[in-house]
Scaffold this motif. Structure first.
Motif, short mmCIF file in Angstrom:
data_model
loop_
_atom_site.label_atom_id
_atom_site.label_comp_id
_atom_site.label_asym_id
_atom_site.label_seq_id
_atom_site.Cartn_x
_atom_site.Cartn_y
_atom_site.Cartn_z
N SER A 17 6.73 12.62 -2.17
CA SER A 17 6.58 11.78 -1.00
C SER A 17 6.96 10.36 -1.38
O SER A 17 6.75 9.94 -2.51
N GLN A 18 7.50 9.67 -0.45
CA GLN A 18 7.90 8.29 -0.67
C GLN A 18 6.71 7.37 -0.44
O GLN A 18 6.02 7.48 0.57
N LEU A 19 6.49 6.47 -1.37
CA LEU A 19 5.42 5.50 -1.20
C LEU A 19 5.87 4.42 -0.22
O LEU A 19 6.89 3.78 -0.43
N ILE A 20 5.11 4.26 0.85
CA ILE A 20 5.47 3.26 1.85
C ILE A 20 4.61 2.02 1.69
O ILE A 20 5.08 0.90 1.78
N ASP A 21 3.33 2.25 1.47
CA ASP A 21 2.45 1.11 1.31
C ASP A 21 1.27 1.46 0.41
O ASP A 21 0.90 2.62 0.28
N PHE A 22 0.71 0.41 -0.17
CA PHE A 22 -0.40 0.58 -1.11
C PHE A 22 -1.48 -0.40 -0.65
O PHE A 22 -1.36 -1.60 -0.85
N GLU A 23 -2.51 0.11 0.03
CA GLU A 23 -3.57 -0.77 0.50
C GLU A 23 -4.77 -0.63 -0.41
O GLU A 23 -5.05 0.46 -0.92
N TRP A 24 -5.48 -1.72 -0.57
CA TRP A 24 -6.64 -1.63 -1.46
C TRP A 24 -7.78 -2.48 -0.95
O TRP A 24 -7.59 -3.40 -0.16
N LEU A 47 -3.08 5.05 -0.09
CA LEU A 47 -1.63 5.13 -0.22
C LEU A 47 -1.06 5.66 1.10
O LEU A 47 -1.56 6.65 1.63
N VAL A 49 2.08 7.43 2.45
CA VAL A 49 3.26 8.13 1.93
C VAL A 49 3.97 8.88 3.06
O VAL A 49 3.34 9.34 4.00
N LYS A 59 -3.36 8.85 1.74
CA LYS A 59 -4.11 9.46 0.64
C LYS A 59 -5.05 8.39 0.11
O LYS A 59 -4.58 7.32 -0.27
N SER A 60 -6.33 8.66 0.13
CA SER A 60 -7.25 7.64 -0.36
C SER A 60 -7.97 8.12 -1.61
O SER A 60 -8.19 9.31 -1.79
N PHE A 61 -8.30 7.20 -2.46
CA PHE A 61 -9.09 7.52 -3.65
C PHE A 61 -9.81 6.27 -4.14
O PHE A 61 -9.54 5.17 -3.65
N GLU A 62 -10.74 6.49 -5.05
CA GLU A 62 -11.53 5.37 -5.59
C GLU A 62 -11.38 5.29 -7.09
O GLU A 62 -11.12 6.31 -7.74
#
Lengths: 85, 183
Positions: A17-24, A47, A49, A59-62
């Motif tokens: 999958s292409q990464l489009i944005d990375f929010e945090w 993320l 994607v 996709k979220s993670f901690e």
């Protein structure tokens, strides 16, 4: 036109999958139902994607702080290598 | 109450077993296993409430993340209670918490991530490539694979194709600076 032929030939795009944005966000866990006193900071990431069909997923993670610091070091390494390839 | 339950000889082992089960999530630490290994002379009927009492005490201490003052006050109160603990047992529990506190707290933190903790990250950078059908040279890409959650759910590989996405690194760098204040 070039975009789509590039995708057809790119075997990776079917499975990646292409990464489009990375929010945090930086959060502080205070308490939970199983532990009254947590008191630890953590980084939550979302993320955005896009798969090969263009469908966007989240996709979220901690990560704990030490995990994030390791994550960041890897990111920097990737950036450095991409520059030189 | 059986004399063995009033002693403190095997209590340390019992607390270890409880920690394995309650905090570290190791399977197979049943009450029967603990009884037969540590208190074989005691019946299951007598052992069960004793085990529950110790489990409750350990969970209270861990849940409140007691410092040493709170711990002393809490354990002293337990020794004064009807059906509480002896002062030797209090000393064993205190020693156990002091040496296992960090590891237990770490387990509690991991447990509270539910299924969203990042377990591992692997990556690869693919270099420039060309195909005989396309004159276009592919720019270098980074492929990252993330393993998320206890069930080991693998996030399908994520590609950063455009270099400008890595400008996000500046934003992440800001996060990195902020995070160092929380160390």
């Amino acid at each position: 036109m070039e975009e789509s032929s590039e995708q057809q030939l790119d075997a990776k795009s079917k499975v990646t999958s292409q990464l489009i944005d990375f929010e945090w966000k930086l959060g502080m866990a205070v308490s939970s139902d199983s532990c009254r006193s947590l008191k630890y900071p953590y980084v939550a990431v979302m993320l955005k994607v896009a798969d090969h069909s263009g469908q966007v997923k989240n996709k979220s993670f901690e990560m704990t702080i030490p995990q994030f610091q390791n994550f960041y070091r890897q990111f920097k390494e990737i950036a450095a290598i991409i520059e030189t390839v | 109450m059986a004399a063995e339950l009033e002693g403190s000889k095997c209590l340390s082992g019992l607390l270890s077993g409880l920690a394995q089960d309650t905090f570290y999530g190791h399977p197979g630490i049943t009450e029967e296993l603990l009884r037969s290994q540590l208190y074989p002379e005691v019946s299951l009927e007598e052992f069960r409430p004793f085990l529950e009492k110790m489990k409750g005490i350990l969970k209270s201490i861990a849940s409140a993340d007691m410092d040493f003052n709170q711990l002393e006050a809490f354990l002293t109160a337990q020794t004064k209670k009807q059906g509480g603990i002896t002062s030797e047992q209090a000393a064993v529990i205190s020693k156990f918490w002091k040496s296992h506190k960090t590891k237990i707290r770490e387990s509690l933190m991991n447990q509270s991530c539910w299924d969203r903790g990042l377990r591992s990250l692997s990556w690869r950078v693919d270099g420039k490539s060309q195909s005989r059908h396309s004159a276009q040279i592919h720019t270098p890409v980074a492929i990252m694979e993330l393993e998320i959650g206890k069930s080991g759910q693998i996030c399908s590989p994520v590609v950063f194709k455009q270099l400008d996405k890595l400008d996000k690194i500046c934003d992440i760098k800001r996060l990195y600076t902020m995070v160092s204040e929380y160390q």
